[in-house]
Motif scaffolding. Structure first.
Motif, PDB file in Angstrom:
ATOM      1  N   ASP A   1       0.755  -1.127   0.348  1.00 16.33           N
ATOM      2  CA  ASP A   1       0.213  -0.056   0.024  1.00 16.33           C
ATOM      3  C   ASP A   1       0.876   1.437  -0.116  1.00 16.33           C
ATOM      4  OD1 ASP A   1      -2.313  -1.636   0.354  1.00 16.33           O
ATOM      5  OD2 ASP A   1      -2.414  -1.311   1.487  1.00 16.33           O
TER       6      ASP A   1
ATOM      7  N   VAL B   1      -5.170   5.329  -1.210  1.00 21.73           N
ATOM      8  CA  VAL B   1      -4.206   4.466  -0.592  1.00 21.73           C
ATOM      9  C   VAL B   1      -3.798   4.056  -1.766  1.00 21.73           C
ATOM     10  CG1 VAL B   1      -2.768   2.415   0.728  1.00 21.73           C
ATOM     11  CG2 VAL B   1      -4.301   4.696   1.250  1.00 21.73           C
ATOM     12  N   LYS B   2      -3.023   3.185  -2.914  1.00 21.86           N
ATOM     13  CA  LYS B   2      -2.882   2.616  -4.060  1.00 21.86           C
ATOM     14  C   LYS B   2      -2.225   1.484  -3.695  1.00 21.86           C
ATOM     15  CE  LYS B   2      -4.576   6.246  -6.760  1.00 21.86           C
ATOM     16  NZ  LYS B   2      -4.363   7.250  -7.775  1.00 21.86           N
ATOM     17  N   ARG B   3      -2.076   0.353  -4.336  1.00 22.98           N
ATOM     18  CA  ARG B   3      -1.442  -1.039  -4.318  1.00 22.98           C
ATOM     19  C   ARG B   3       0.105  -0.276  -5.049  1.00 22.98           C
ATOM     20  NH1 ARG B   3      -1.047  -3.788  -0.195  1.00 22.98           N
ATOM     21  NH2 ARG B   3      -0.745  -6.518  -1.283  1.00 22.98           N
TER      22      ARG B   3
END
Length: 289
Positions: free
Chosen positions: A169, A183-185
């Motif tokens: 994350d 929040v991004k992977r």
């Protein structure tokens, strides 16, 4: 005052102001640590305590009282005592006092220990609660490494890669605060090559989830490099000042306030808690090659 520890491979200079490493020199004269040129950033490897990052409006409330505190807390700007020292290891100590109580109401003792083992510098950040109430705090480190190393290659020739190759994350920022709703992977199976532009919006921050993590700074242009292994880490940051010839690899047990923070210390994301008489250890190792 500058204190020095050394062994057959490395010489490490540490300032009693902030218990901050100011240089790590190899036998060949290669200095891995950023020189603190104020044109870009005046520090080298500060210790972050009792907060990591910035508080919203540089203040927080605790037990109904408002306290003001600057970015990354006060430890980096305070004189530490040396409590134990030999040729290859040293321990510094900072205790709560009348000045710290103006901005932080807890009775703490912070020990910062460095030990050289062959090509490795081991760092132990040890927080003790010497008060009668629960203690709330964050802690972290902010070491900066010269890029390029030993003047070899360009900034873009250097890369950071993780031994723990997987997706993480990534927490984005609306500088200087974190946007925890954004929040991004990010897939970190491959190395990330450095560019100055990648830091124009602030640090790159990963959620580590209390795991051991190893990151390595290296280049195909040179055999020189640095690897960092941090233990039970909550967050990991990578940062540089605008167009500066260094990069920071930062292990954090805490994080900056979010854009929606309510300012209450007890509600702060990433805050650590220890009861009276308890302690907390944060550890990381730097391997220089």
């Amino acid at each position: 005052m500058i204190k020095t520890i050394s062994n057959d491979y490395l010489k490490v200079n540490i300032n009693t102001l902030g218990a901050e490493v100011t240089s790590v020199l190899s036998n060949e004269g290669v200095d891995y640590i950023w020189n603190g040129d104020e044109k870009y950033w005046k520090r080298h490897a500060p210790i972050l305590f009792p907060i990591v990052g910035r508080l919203k409006n540089d203040e927080y409330t605790y037990n109904g009282k408002t306290y003001h505190m600057g970015q990354h807390g006060f430890a980096r700007d305070m004189e530490f005592d040396v409590v134990n020292e030999n040729s290859s290891s040293i321990t510094f100590e900072l205790k709560a006092n009348s000045e710290t109580k103006k901005v932080y109401p807890f009775d703490f003792r912070l020990e910062v220990s460095y030990e050289l083992v062959d090509h490795k510098l081991k760092t132990n950040l040890h927080v003790y609660n010497e008060g009668q109430q629960e203690m709330l705090f964050s802690i972290g480190a902010h070491p900066a490494f010269n890029v390029p190393l030993d003047g070899v290659g360009q900034y873009s020739d250097y890369k950071v890669e993780l031994a723990n190759k997987k997706s993480y994350d990534e927490i984005f920022f609306k500088a200087p605060y974190a946007d925890f709703d954004n929040v991004k992977r990010i897939n970190l199976m491959e190395p990330v090559y450095l560019s100055h532009e990648m830091f124009y919006d602030d640090a790159k921050v990963l959620k580590i989830n209390d795991e051991e993590i190893t990151s390595m700074l290296s280049s195909d242009k040179t055999d020189r490099g640095v690897s960092m292994t941090a233990y039970n880490t909550e967050y990991g940051g990578i940062w540089s000042s605008k167009d500066a010839p260094f990069v920071c690899l930062e292990p954090w047990w805490g994080i900056t306030d979010g854009i929606n923070s309510d300012g209450k210390l007890e509600n702060k994301i990433g805050i650590n808690r220890i009861e009276n008489g308890q302690d907390f250890e944060a550890k990381f190792d730097l391997l220089f090659f």
